[in-house]
Write a protein that holds these residues in place. Structure first.
Motif, mmCIF file in Angstrom:
data_model
loop_
_atom_site.group_PDB
_atom_site.id
_atom_site.type_symbol
_atom_site.label_atom_id
_atom_site.label_comp_id
_atom_site.label_asym_id
_atom_site.label_seq_id
_atom_site.Cartn_x
_atom_site.Cartn_y
_atom_site.Cartn_z
ATOM 1 N N TRP A 55 -35.146 25.164 113.993
ATOM 2 C CA TRP A 55 -35.784 25.755 112.811
ATOM 3 C C TRP A 55 -36.440 24.652 111.964
ATOM 4 O O TRP A 55 -37.488 24.878 111.335
ATOM 5 C CB TRP A 55 -34.721 26.496 111.999
ATOM 6 C CG TRP A 55 -35.253 27.057 110.703
ATOM 7 C CD1 TRP A 55 -36.018 28.169 110.542
ATOM 8 C CD2 TRP A 55 -35.040 26.513 109.408
ATOM 9 N NE1 TRP A 55 -36.316 28.371 109.218
ATOM 10 C CE2 TRP A 55 -35.725 27.356 108.491
ATOM 11 C CE3 TRP A 55 -34.364 25.401 108.909
ATOM 12 C CZ2 TRP A 55 -35.730 27.117 107.128
ATOM 13 C CZ3 TRP A 55 -34.369 25.165 107.544
ATOM 14 C CH2 TRP A 55 -35.057 26.014 106.660
ATOM 15 N N ALA A 56 -35.839 23.439 111.965
ATOM 16 C CA ALA A 56 -36.387 22.340 111.156
ATOM 17 C C ALA A 56 -37.684 21.789 111.731
ATOM 18 O O ALA A 56 -38.414 21.054 111.053
ATOM 19 C CB ALA A 56 -35.351 21.220 111.034
ATOM 20 N N GLY A 57 -37.985 22.117 112.994
ATOM 21 C CA GLY A 57 -39.234 21.648 113.581
ATOM 22 C C GLY A 57 -38.991 20.740 114.769
ATOM 23 O O GLY A 57 -37.893 20.211 114.956
ATOM 24 N N HIS B 247 -38.687 17.632 116.838
ATOM 25 C CA HIS B 247 -38.474 16.192 116.675
ATOM 26 C C HIS B 247 -37.877 15.666 117.956
ATOM 27 O O HIS B 247 -37.168 16.376 118.676
ATOM 28 C CB HIS B 247 -37.525 15.907 115.498
ATOM 29 C CG HIS B 247 -38.036 16.386 114.174
ATOM 30 N ND1 HIS B 247 -39.014 15.730 113.458
ATOM 31 C CD2 HIS B 247 -37.713 17.496 113.432
ATOM 32 C CE1 HIS B 247 -39.264 16.376 112.338
ATOM 33 N NE2 HIS B 247 -38.494 17.475 112.303
ATOM 34 N N THR C 156 -25.878 23.986 115.504
ATOM 35 C CA THR C 156 -26.691 22.809 115.150
ATOM 36 C C THR C 156 -28.017 22.822 115.911
ATOM 37 O O THR C 156 -29.074 22.467 115.361
ATOM 38 C CB THR C 156 -25.915 21.528 115.473
ATOM 39 O OG1 THR C 156 -24.625 21.562 114.844
ATOM 40 C CG2 THR C 156 -26.682 20.305 114.982
ATOM 41 N N HIS C 157 -27.976 23.244 117.168
ATOM 42 C CA HIS C 157 -29.194 23.331 117.978
ATOM 43 C C HIS C 157 -30.219 24.254 117.326
ATOM 44 O O HIS C 157 -31.408 23.892 117.201
ATOM 45 C CB HIS C 157 -28.821 23.839 119.371
ATOM 46 C CG HIS C 157 -29.997 24.230 120.211
ATOM 47 N ND1 HIS C 157 -30.779 23.302 120.872
ATOM 48 C CD2 HIS C 157 -30.537 25.452 120.504
ATOM 49 C CE1 HIS C 157 -31.734 23.933 121.529
ATOM 50 N NE2 HIS C 157 -31.608 25.240 121.331
ATOM 51 N N VAL D 255 -30.364 25.171 114.158
ATOM 52 C CA VAL D 255 -30.797 24.626 112.866
ATOM 53 C C VAL D 255 -31.881 23.577 113.074
ATOM 54 O O VAL D 255 -32.901 23.550 112.357
ATOM 55 C CB VAL D 255 -29.592 24.023 112.111
ATOM 56 C CG1 VAL D 255 -30.068 23.217 110.897
ATOM 57 C CG2 VAL D 255 -28.646 25.125 111.655
ATOM 58 N N LEU D 256 -31.680 22.715 114.078
ATOM 59 C CA LEU D 256 -32.674 21.677 114.359
ATOM 60 C C LEU D 256 -33.972 22.279 114.895
ATOM 61 O O LEU D 256 -35.072 21.773 114.616
ATOM 62 C CB LEU D 256 -32.113 20.669 115.356
ATOM 63 C CG LEU D 256 -30.956 19.797 114.826
ATOM 64 C CD1 LEU D 256 -30.393 18.915 115.926
ATOM 65 C CD2 LEU D 256 -31.429 18.940 113.647
ATOM 66 N N ALA E 222 -33.193 18.847 118.994
ATOM 67 C CA ALA E 222 -32.365 20.053 119.038
ATOM 68 C C ALA E 222 -31.456 20.081 120.265
ATOM 69 O O ALA E 222 -30.450 20.791 120.283
ATOM 70 C CB ALA E 222 -33.250 21.294 119.018
#
Length: 640
Positions: A42-44, A46, A36-37, A39-40, A54
């Motif tokens: 990669w999402a940018g 925040h 999950t870390h 993926v977050l 993340a």
């Protein structure tokens, strides 16, 4: 007592913080949190409050996986221990403190991954032994007073219950046959490849497989006290006992951990960079000690189990290659424990073949080592076996029964001299070897003389111990007569032998030799159990008694010196691979510490690098698990 109670309390807490289920949960949580870390990330970028989005999964992970680590760290501090995993716990705390959340997560992955691997290896190693557990029935068929058969739970069987054992079923408890004639396969208990005949009065062991006929037995023990339950207890102990050899990792960690911690503190102080302090701690975490050692040990146990060797105490695998003195019992160890009948001396008024025929008919229902010799001799002389209407064999009382209308008793010289001194005067003079006395209808019938056959591979096995396995001294201890022991010693090339030794004398000798040099003792009888217990390494040929097996570190149910040679080579291979993994992993960790101290390795990179070192150590350890061939230097010889 207060100190012991406190130590027991800490041990219980430590066990609860490191259960296999909890380790698997933490491992899964770690993988999910790290996934999950990324993926977050990669999402940018925040933010959630003061934290990067993340990092939130990693912070949640620290609650799930960090609490057990902190608990174990606290326990180690209370115990004043600085073992192999102490640095990992310090590195985890430092990583969280410095905000190196990914590095701290990787440390959790290292610790829990190693523990899960260890649990998996232990389960795989014990799978061959657990197959025995599936043999046991869950119910027993109790014969009621009116003759009806009722199925009851195994634990509900009481002493003196009449139990029906149907064809091809497993005997649920130890007992005595009261009705029926048949046979049972007891090979898993005795190591013998043949079935044992059963008639009223003969004993039945739990776990034995019935033949074609229904047998009614009287339970003499409850299920939990029977022979099979004793074997299951040995299995459970072998599986649950923490491999003591892993203390090698604790011993190395005891000096490596404080040295690495001092080095990391110096690096952090002199460089003024706290991340270097963390990087050094991360790469210094000696995970090869935490992972490679138990995997190597369990791999060796698994290989041994596939070859019919039960490793009860894993330390035997470490100690066996260091043994310099080998001491052997005689009967059943260096001999087959299956003596041959070489002479029949009949009493006045009796013919040898007549006495042999009656005795052979009765010996069908005996498990005594001399029984097979009598049966073999009767078969060679083509003597018919008479009908037996009753048979009984109680410990210390010999074999007795009614054969073709004659009362037959098989006893020995010393017992007859005590019970009937006048009849004992009729016995012939003693000679070398074994003997038994047969009484027919209360009269002296004959004396049977036997000689035990040395194992076919015995001479080559004894001869190669010095050249291949570096034993400096080989001894033979026996309770048998001097003439028989000297004969075997000369035949096998053993220069030092002691005869007529009592169990107490055997213990004294083995203890004295073990004080001089690491000592291996091998035996198979109940009287060998004390000597097995005091030797550096005790190996039992476990076909005779659970008592012997309980005292030994390794048990070989299928008695074979070739299997002993395989065990020697398994232990040599295990020790070699274990040292390769530990020393190689430590050297790589020390080199990485140097690069981390120079600032070339970040904490995250150090954690990944340590994972790589772990993988190398694990792969090396697994070489033993996947090795199907052990380079034993002996092959099975045909029976003499």
């Amino acid at each position: 007592m207060a100190a012991q109670a406190f130590e027991d309390f800490l041990a219980r807490i430590d066990d609860r913080l490191s259960t296999p289920v909890l380790n698997r949960v933490i491992l899964i949580a770690t993988l999910v949190a790290m996934g999950t870390h990324f993926v977050l990330l990669w999402a940018g970028p925040h933010r959630v409050g003061a934290y990067q989005a993340a990092d939130i999964p990693l912070l949640a992970l620290f609650v799930i996986g960090g609490v057990p680590i902190l608990g174990q760290l606290a326990i180690k501090l209370l115990r004043r221990e600085m073992g192999a995993d102490f640095l990992a716990a310090i590195a985890f705390v430092t990583g969280v403190w410095l905000g190196e959340y990914l590095a701290a997560s990787l440390i959790i992955l290292m610790l829990t991954g190693g523990q899960v691997l260890e649990s998996f290896a232990m389960r795989k190693a014990s799978s061959a032994l657990n197959a025995l557990a599936r043999r046991m029935p869950s119910v027993a068929h109790r014969k009621e007073a009116g003759g009806d058969i009722t199925d009851i739970a195994l634990d509900d069987v009481q002493i003196n219950d009449l139990i029906a054992v149907f064809p091809h079923e497993t005997a649920p408890v130890d007992g005595t046959v009261v009705d029926g004639h048949g046979s049972m396969d007891e090979s898993y208990l005795t190591g013998e490849p043949y079935v044992v005949a059963k008639a009223p009065g003969t004993a039945v062991l739990s776990g034995a497989i019935n033949g074609e006929a229904v047998l009614i037995i009287r339970a003499e023990k409850r299920a939990r006290d029977s022979r099979y339950a004793q074997i299951m207890d040995v299995m459970a102990e072998a599986e649950q006992k923490r491999p003591r050899i892993r203390r090698l990792g604790d011993q190395i960690g005891a000096w490596f951990a404080p040295a690495a911690l001092i080095f990391a503190i110096l690096v952090g102080y002199l460089s003024g960079d706290s991340s270097r302090f963390l990087a050094v701690l991360v790469v210094a975490t000696p995970c090869p000690l935490l992972i490679a050692i138990p995997i190597t040990v369990m791999s060796a146990i698994s290989i041994a189990a596939r070859r019919g060797i039960v490793i009860r105490d894993p330390t035997v695998l470490e100690r066996l290659p260091t043994c310099q003195t080998a001491i052997f019992d005689k009967t059943g160890t260096l001999t087959y424990g299956r003596p041959e009948l070489v002479d029949v001396v009949p009493g006045a008024g009796f013919e040898g073949d007549f006495v042999l025929r009656l005795t052979a008919g009765l010996e069908r229902y005996s498990k005594h080592p001399l029984a097979s010799a009598v049966l073999k001799a009767a078969k060679l002389r083509k003597l018919p076996l008479d009908e037996v209407s009753r048979a009984s064999e109680k410990p210390g009382q010999g074999l007795s029964g009614q054969v073709d209308g004659h009362e037959v008793v098989v006893t020995h010289r010393n017992k007859l001299m005590k019970s009937d001194p006048e009849m004992a005067k009729l016995l012939p003079d003693t000679t070398a070897g074994l003997e038994c006395v047969v009484l027919i209808n209360g009269q002296y019938g004959a004396t049977f003389r036997f000689r035990d056959t040395p194992r076919a591979e015995g001479e080559s096995f004894v001869g190669h111990l010095g050249d291949i396995h570096h034993f400096k001294k080989v001894m033979l201890l026996s309770g048998d007569r001097e003439s028989e022991v000297s004969y075997l010693s000369e035949l096998l090339g053993i220069s030092e032998s002691l005869a007529s030794q009592s169990p107490e004398q055997k213990v004294a000798i083995v203890r004295a030799e073990a004080a001089k040099a690491p000592t291996l003792f091998m035996g198979d009888g109940i009287n060998d159990a004390p000597a097995l217990a005091v030797a550096t390494v005790g190996i039992a040929f476990g076909k005779e008694s659970a008592v012997t097996a309980d005292a030994a570190g390794a048990v070989i149910p299928e008695a074979s010196l070739v299997t002993v040679d395989e065990l020697l080579h398994i232990s040599m291979a295990m020790r070699r691979i274990l040292l390769q993994s530990v020393i190689g992993g430590m050297v790589l960790s020390i080199v990485a510490m140097g690069f981390a101290a120079a600032g070339y390795i970040t904490p995250v990179a150090g954690a990944l690098l340590q994972e790589g070192i772990d993988i190398i150590a694990i792969l090396n350890a697994l070489r033993l698990a996947i090795a199907h061939d052990i380079d034993a230097d002996m092959v099975e010889q045909p029976n003499a």
